[in-house]
Design a protein around this motif. Structure first.
Motif: not given
Length: 406
Positions: A217, A219, A248, A250, A275, A277, A221
């Motif tokens: 995963e 990420i 994947r 996020t 995915s 948020s 942000h």
């Protein structure tokens, strides 16, 4: 006693929502709360937010202006002016009751500092906090050259704003030197880096360098805007074939590029691997979500603005002990090298895909990156930087008190 309480009153003005989305302002506010200040924040008011509330000891006054992301230059300017006028009125009212010794205006825009003209006349000292350099920001966003007349006009606005302020804060030594080259006195400028607060961002035993359950995963942000290159991660993911581990993504955050990114994920058939948020995640909740990932990605594009940015999210990944894949921009390359970051060519989704796949299959390399950033994490402590910042506000506030007494 009255003078002492005045010495400990500080107001922050920021054209943004608070506390969500403004971690720098939040960190600085809490540093002053810890130093014994009463801190007020004047900010935007989003739908459903209270007009006035107290959060973690900070008194928040939200003014009836909302951010309109993705709007044109004229709409952006009108939004800035509306907020500016409301701040003028609010500070005129508050200065009589709260008697601030110092007021800190966070850009953008720079000219927000002039909204504090009445408190300045009443003895308050002014700090301008330059999160971004507005001439570079304008040139990058609207495609102007640094020698074009609109950018020269923005440079004039920056110079006048810095002259009106008593002290100037910026985020990197690179930008401090840029301001000095533009004629701002070096002694007025202090660097307060955007390092994460160790209260939330710190390393824990057992950071996971290995893929879990056959998945790797990554990420991202923060703000979802084109200059930060979030679309490049999605494009790179589309180029990575299914394999072991399965990669994947996020995405935690919000911004004017959100709908385009959602559409891109759907067009590329990546709904099962990407995915989002629901929006910005509150600071206390964010670190645990980030720790679930195997690597953080900082895909900034390299232009006249972003090339000089040292992204806060990168330092947050360092603090949490995540291996990092980042674009090799000038500012990042000034502070990091190949032993600490898995660099890819800025703007290249294909090169990013290759480095994501390489890192996903090489736990030894991930361990190496984590270990080599540990010294950087320990050296750039928010505890020390917060002390520098609070000392600066103390100095400014004391000068204001002395000036008023004279």
């Amino acid at each position: 006693m009255k003078d002492n309480k005045r010495l400990k009153r500080h107001c922050m003005v920021v054209h943004a929502y608070y506390p969500l989305g403004e971690t720098r302002v939040e960190r600085e506010a809490m540093a002053l709360i810890d130093r014994g200040y009463e801190v007020d924040v004047l900010c935007l008011r989003d739908e459903g937010e209270c007009q006035t509330e107290v959060v973690d000891g900070v008194r928040i006054d939200r003014l009836p202006v909302r951010r309109h992301r993705g709007c044109g230059l004229a709409s952006q300017l009108l939004e800035y002016l509306a907020f500016f006028l409301l701040v003028v009125i609010k500070l005129f009212s508050l200065q009589g009751r709260r008697r601030y010794s110092s007021i800190q205006c966070h850009n953008l825009p720079d000219f927000l500092i002039f909204a504090a003209f009445w408190p300045k006349l009443r003895g308050a000292r002014l700090i301008i906090d330059l999160h971004d350099l507005m001439p570079e920001f304008y040139a990058a966003r609207f495609g102007g050259r640094m020698d074009s007349w609109p950018v020269r006009l923005v440079k004039l606005e920056e110079r006048l704003s810095c002259r009106f302020a008593d002290r100037i804060i910026t985020v990197t030594e690179l930008w401090r030197q840029t301001l000095i080259e533009r004629g701002v006195p070096a002694e007025k400028i202090t660097v307060v880096m955007n390092v994460p607060d160790a209260t939330y961002y710190h390393r824990q035993a057992g950071s996971k360098p290995a893929a879990v359950n056959g998945e790797f995963e990554i990420i991202y942000h923060g703000t979802l805007t084109p200059r930060y290159g979030v679309d490049l991660i999605i494009q790179a993911l589309a180029e990575i074939e299914h394999g072991s581990p399965e990669v994947r993504l996020t995405i935690l955050g919000d911004g004017d590029h959100r709908q385009e990114l959602l559409a891109m994920v759907a067009d590329l058939g990546l709904e099962e691997r990407v995915s989002f948020s629901d929006g910005f995640v509150p600071t206390p909740e964010l670190p645990d979500l980030i720790r679930r990932a195997n690597a953080g990605v900082v895909p900034n594009r390299d232009d006249i603005f972003t090339g000089a940015l040292l992204p806060t999210k990168l330092l947050e990944y360092v603090a949490l002990g995540l291996p990092i894949i980042a674009a090799r921009t000038p500012a990042i390359a000034t502070y990091f090298d190949d032993s600490t970051i898995e660099f890819f060519t800025p703007g290249s989704a294909t090169d990013l895909a290759q480095h994501i796949r390489r890192l996903s299959c090489d736990p030894a390399r991930r361990n190496e990156l984590i270990q080599n950033t540990d010294a950087i994490y320990r050296h750039n402590s928010w505890r020390e930087i917060a002390r520098t910042y609070a000392d600066l506000v103390d100095e400014v506030a004391m000068t204001g008190k002395m000036t008023l007494a004279i």
